[in-house]
Design a protein around this motif. Sequence first.
Motif, PDB file in Angstrom:
ATOM      1  N   SER A 101       0.829  -1.215   0.000  1.00 28.00           N
ATOM      2  CA  SER A 101       0.000   0.000   0.000  1.00 28.00           C
ATOM      3  C   SER A 101       0.858   1.256   0.000  1.00 28.00           C
ATOM      4  O   SER A 101       0.584   2.212  -0.734  1.00 28.00           O
ATOM      5  CB  SER A 101      -0.927   0.024   1.227  1.00 28.00           C
ATOM      6  N   LYS A 134       2.500   1.592  -3.454  1.00 27.44           N
ATOM      7  CA  LYS A 134       1.554   2.094  -4.456  1.00 27.44           C
ATOM      8  C   LYS A 134       1.325   3.594  -4.283  1.00 27.44           C
ATOM      9  O   LYS A 134       1.325   4.341  -5.255  1.00 27.44           O
ATOM     10  CB  LYS A 134       0.222   1.350  -4.377  1.00 27.44           C
ATOM     11  N   ASP A 135       1.174   4.020  -3.046  1.00 31.29           N
ATOM     12  CA  ASP A 135       0.967   5.438  -2.757  1.00 31.29           C
ATOM     13  C   ASP A 135       2.158   6.267  -3.244  1.00 31.29           C
ATOM     14  O   ASP A 135       1.979   7.307  -3.887  1.00 31.29           O
ATOM     15  CB  ASP A 135       0.756   5.625  -1.247  1.00 31.29           C
ATOM     16  N   ARG A 136       3.353   5.796  -2.975  1.00 33.06           N
ATOM     17  CA  ARG A 136       4.550   6.532  -3.391  1.00 33.06           C
ATOM     18  C   ARG A 136       4.710   6.544  -4.904  1.00 33.06           C
ATOM     19  O   ARG A 136       5.095   7.558  -5.480  1.00 33.06           O
ATOM     20  CB  ARG A 136       5.779   5.948  -2.711  1.00 33.06           C
ATOM     21  N   LEU A 137       4.404   5.431  -5.563  1.00 34.09           N
ATOM     22  CA  LEU A 137       4.470   5.392  -7.028  1.00 34.09           C
ATOM     23  C   LEU A 137       3.415   6.316  -7.637  1.00 34.09           C
ATOM     24  O   LEU A 137       3.695   7.042  -8.591  1.00 34.09           O
ATOM     25  CB  LEU A 137       4.286   3.959  -7.541  1.00 34.09           C
ATOM     26  N   ASP A 138       2.202   6.277  -7.082  1.00 32.42           N
ATOM     27  CA  ASP A 138       1.117   7.136  -7.582  1.00 32.42           C
ATOM     28  C   ASP A 138       1.462   8.617  -7.460  1.00 32.42           C
ATOM     29  O   ASP A 138       1.092   9.420  -8.312  1.00 32.42           O
ATOM     30  CB  ASP A 138      -0.194   6.855  -6.839  1.00 32.42           C
ATOM     31  N   LYS A 139       2.196   8.959  -6.397  1.00 29.75           N
ATOM     32  CA  LYS A 139       2.577  10.360  -6.158  1.00 29.75           C
ATOM     33  C   LYS A 139       3.844  10.754  -6.917  1.00 29.75           C
ATOM     34  O   LYS A 139       4.258  11.904  -6.884  1.00 29.75           O
ATOM     35  CB  LYS A 139       2.800  10.592  -4.663  1.00 29.75           C
ATOM     36  N   GLY A 140       4.464   9.771  -7.571  1.00 30.35           N
ATOM     37  CA  GLY A 140       5.678  10.064  -8.326  1.00 30.35           C
ATOM     38  C   GLY A 140       6.888  10.357  -7.456  1.00 30.35           C
ATOM     39  O   GLY A 140       7.820  11.044  -7.892  1.00 30.35           O
ATOM     40  N   GLN A 141       6.891   9.851  -6.237  1.00 34.97           N
ATOM     41  CA  GLN A 141       8.028  10.090  -5.338  1.00 34.97           C
ATOM     42  C   GLN A 141       9.281   9.411  -5.867  1.00 34.97           C
ATOM     43  O   GLN A 141       9.220   8.342  -6.470  1.00 34.97           O
ATOM     44  CB  GLN A 141       7.703   9.581  -3.933  1.00 34.97           C
ATOM     45  N   LEU A 178       6.589  -2.729 -12.715  1.00 33.91           N
ATOM     46  CA  LEU A 178       6.082  -1.515 -12.068  1.00 33.91           C
ATOM     47  C   LEU A 178       6.976  -0.306 -12.346  1.00 33.91           C
ATOM     48  O   LEU A 178       6.835   0.719 -11.715  1.00 33.91           O
ATOM     49  CB  LEU A 178       5.969  -1.726 -10.550  1.00 33.91           C
ATOM     50  N   TYR A 211       0.772  -6.624  -4.560  1.00 41.07           N
ATOM     51  CA  TYR A 211       0.552  -5.297  -5.158  1.00 41.07           C
ATOM     52  C   TYR A 211      -0.630  -5.332  -6.103  1.00 41.07           C
ATOM     53  O   TYR A 211      -1.463  -4.425  -6.120  1.00 41.07           O
ATOM     54  CB  TYR A 211       1.819  -4.850  -5.887  1.00 41.07           C
ATOM     55  N   ARG A 212      -0.728  -6.369  -6.906  1.00 43.21           N
ATOM     56  CA  ARG A 212      -1.812  -6.470  -7.897  1.00 43.21           C
ATOM     57  C   ARG A 212      -3.163  -6.748  -7.254  1.00 43.21           C
ATOM     58  O   ARG A 212      -4.199  -6.642  -7.918  1.00 43.21           O
ATOM     59  CB  ARG A 212      -1.486  -7.550  -8.934  1.00 43.21           C
TER      60      ARG A 212
END
Length: 98
Positions: free
Chosen positions: A7, A10-17, A35, A95-96
């Motif tokens: 989780s 995913k949050d960090r990837l979604d935010k582009g960190q 990913l 993740y999936r």
Amino acid sequence: MEDITVSELKDRLDKGQKFHFLDVREEWEFEEDNLGADNIPLGELPHRISELEEFKDEEIVVHCRSGARSGNAKKFMESKGFSKVRNVPGGILAYRQL
């Protein structure tokens, strides 16, 4: 260093960190579903560790299919002086499911 949950990943990837992201699955697994991480299969890691040298003191998130290979990669990298390696328990399978 503490592991990272799927989780949180995913949050960090979604935010582009920005962080160094490493996938230690085999190349064919990586090609099927990735990913956006760099791919160095676990079996090649001892021979290719120099490719990661510049990130030795930075956070490196390592994942695989289920978290087992990445856990081994984390231990190996820590033994080579990498201080901020984080495993993704459950790997891409978990993740999936998000």
